[in-house]
Design an enzyme around this catalytic site. Structure first.
Site, short mmCIF file in Angstrom:
data_model
loop_
_atom_site.label_atom_id
_atom_site.label_comp_id
_atom_site.label_asym_id
_atom_site.label_seq_id
_atom_site.Cartn_x
_atom_site.Cartn_y
_atom_site.Cartn_z
N PHE A 138 1.09 -0.86 -0.31
CA PHE A 138 -0.21 0.29 -0.19
C PHE A 138 0.67 1.43 -0.01
O PHE A 138 1.68 1.38 1.01
CB PHE A 138 -0.89 -0.08 1.12
N ASP A 223 9.60 2.80 1.81
CA ASP A 223 8.16 3.31 2.46
C ASP A 223 7.56 3.35 3.74
O ASP A 223 7.68 1.79 4.29
CB ASP A 223 6.28 3.17 1.42
N LYS A 252 2.14 9.44 8.33
CA LYS A 252 1.19 9.15 9.70
C LYS A 252 1.86 9.49 10.58
O LYS A 252 1.32 11.19 11.27
CB LYS A 252 1.51 7.34 9.60
C1 LIG Z 1 -1.00 4.99 5.07
C2 LIG Z 1 -0.23 5.01 4.28
C3 LIG Z 1 0.58 5.53 3.15
C4 LIG Z 1 -0.94 6.30 2.70
O1 LIG Z 1 -0.33 8.02 3.18
P1 LIG Z 1 -1.51 9.07 3.31
O2 LIG Z 1 -1.15 10.12 4.25
O3 LIG Z 1 -3.00 8.24 3.46
O4 LIG Z 1 -2.15 9.43 1.82
C5 LIG Z 1 1.16 5.00 2.15
N1 LIG Z 1 2.50 3.89 2.61
C6 LIG Z 1 1.73 3.07 3.37
C7 LIG Z 1 3.04 1.87 4.21
C8 LIG Z 1 0.67 3.66 4.32
O5 LIG Z 1 0.62 3.16 5.43
#
Ligand SMILES: *Cc1c(COP(=O)(O)O)cnc(C)c1O
Length: 399
Positions: A138, A223, A252
């Site tokens: 994700f 990420d 986050k």
């Molecule tokens: C939540 C998340 C995102 C996206 O972040 P947003 O602030 O919702 O755009 C991207 N990568 C990972 C691993 C995430 O957990």
């Protein structure tokens, strides 16, 4: 005061219909607890999805935001501010990468990371533009980041998608080896898949991925949006493996609840960007940076990664106890620090609702995984409280 019923009715009339929300209106919070507008108290083990790392209304974040709001909320990136430069310097010093760029969200950080990797690839060859990501990953909801996201359900309906992305099974080095080529500009991975169901790869995976990237002149993008900021027991999940990425994204937990994201890059990668190549109006504004600076200072002073490791181990042990007690329902407990998932044999949604009724917020991801990403400053008594609620909810299901 507007009633919860009225707020929910108005939302369904006025808001874009994209969220399947739980039927509760939240009003305030304190530490690991939130309260709805009727005054009901909930233990918050979702933490805004791994965002509220210091819990709710942490006095140092509240004070920093209030003081900064009274001084300067926003100025353009055409000017310098002390708060932004301080945040960049702190992030560089804490992560060991060389440069930072501050934006507003996780998706925006990944979007920028993808752009940087493309620019970098083109400094080597015109067709070095391909990005490999993992299945069940994700990376966000913008067009490029949902394309990077290896889950068709997020992509469906948005075609045509940006080109140049391909996917490999997560944790499978052989598959990655077959996929990487001279055309690869980057391999993009989560060190731990969060939304995908809390999946932790074998210890050698990131190292192998980095070696493949080096061999083919590609960048490793990690990420750390969910796994970073101390959640796994170290500031960054890759620090458990010693595999430093070329580009890393954060968001986050970074602002203690205030929207913010960051792209971090080594000098080698960062050099591909020059003036005008990327930008943002809001990103890195003094309000968000003041919140992040306060959050980081608490995280370091209180050594919250260490507390996450300790509380995470304590919670995993308790969850394994529940697994032994309800073997027909729980088949796995996975986690590192305070990112923990329990694998159920059936959909998790009803359990999330039952926990909510019993006074705890958690969520379900990948359909049948209950996920816990609580604040990093929780104490044993909060874990005990969560376990008592889970036990009650599972016992009711078993009857
Ligand atoms: C939540 C998340 C995102 C996206 O972040 P947003 O602030 O919702 O755009 C991207 N990568 C990972 C691993 C995430 O957990």
């Amino acid at each position: 005061m507007t009633s919860a019923e009225q707020i929910i009715a108005d939302e369904s009339k006025y808001y874009l219909p994209v969220f399947a929300r739980y039927q509760v209106v939240l009003e305030r919070g304190e530490g690991p607890y939130v309260y709805d507008i009727e005054g009901k108290k909930y233990l918050d083990f979702l933490g805004g999805i791994a965002v509220n790392i210091l819990g709710h209304a942490h006095p140092k974040v509240v004070d920093a935001v209030a003081a900064q709001a009274g001084k300067l909320i926003h100025v353009s990136n055409l000017y310098y501010t002390a708060e932004q430069t301080k945040l960049a310097k702190t992030l560089v010093e804490l992560t060991g990468l060389d440069r930072a760029f501050i934006c507003n969200s996780g998706a925006e950080a990944n979007e920028g990371a993808i752009k940087l990797a493309r620019k970098y690839g083109k400094t080597i060859a015109a067709d070095k533009v391909e990005i490999i990501t993992a299945e069940h990953s994700f990376h966000g909801r913008t067009l490029a980041t949902l394309t990077a996201t290896g889950q068709p359900k997020y992509q469906k309906g948005y075609e045509p998608l940006p080109g140049g992305f391909s996917y490999v099974p997560f944790g499978d080095l052989e598959a990655l080896k077959k996929a990487v080529s001279a055309k690869t500009c980057a391999v993009m991975l989560e060190p731990i898949q969060g939304e995908g169901g809390v999946h932790i790869p074998d210890p050698g995976y990131l190292k192998g991925a980095k070696e493949l990237c080096e061999k083919h002149g590609a960048l490793l993008i990690l990420d750390e949006i969910q796994s970073g900021m101390g959640r796994t027991g170290k500031l960054l999940a890759w620090q458990h493996t010693g595999v430093k990425p070329d580009i890393m994204t954060l968001a986050k937990g970074l602002g203690g609840g205030v929207p913010i994201g960051a792209i971090m890059a080594t000098e080698k990668a960062a050099k591909a960007f020059g003036p005008g190549d990327h930008g943002t109006t809001f990103g890195g504004n003094p309000l968000a940076c003041a919140a992040a600076n306060a959050t980081l200072s608490v995280l370091v002073e209180e050594d919250l990664p260490a507390n996450a490791a300790k509380m995470g181990a304590y919670m995993m042990e308790a969850l394994n106890g529940l697994k032994a007690k309800y073997p027909a329902l729980i088949t796995g407990v996975r986690g590192q620090g305070l990112i923990i998932g329990i694998q159920l044999t059936k959909p998790g949604k009803d359990f999330v609702n039952a926990c909510m009724a019993a006074g705890a917020l958690i969520n379900c991801t990948a359909g049948d995984v209950l996920r816990f990403v609580p604040p990093l400053n929780i104490e044993k008594k909060h874990v005990d409280e969560m376990m008592a609620i889970l036990d009650k909810v599972f016992a009711a299901d078993a009857m």
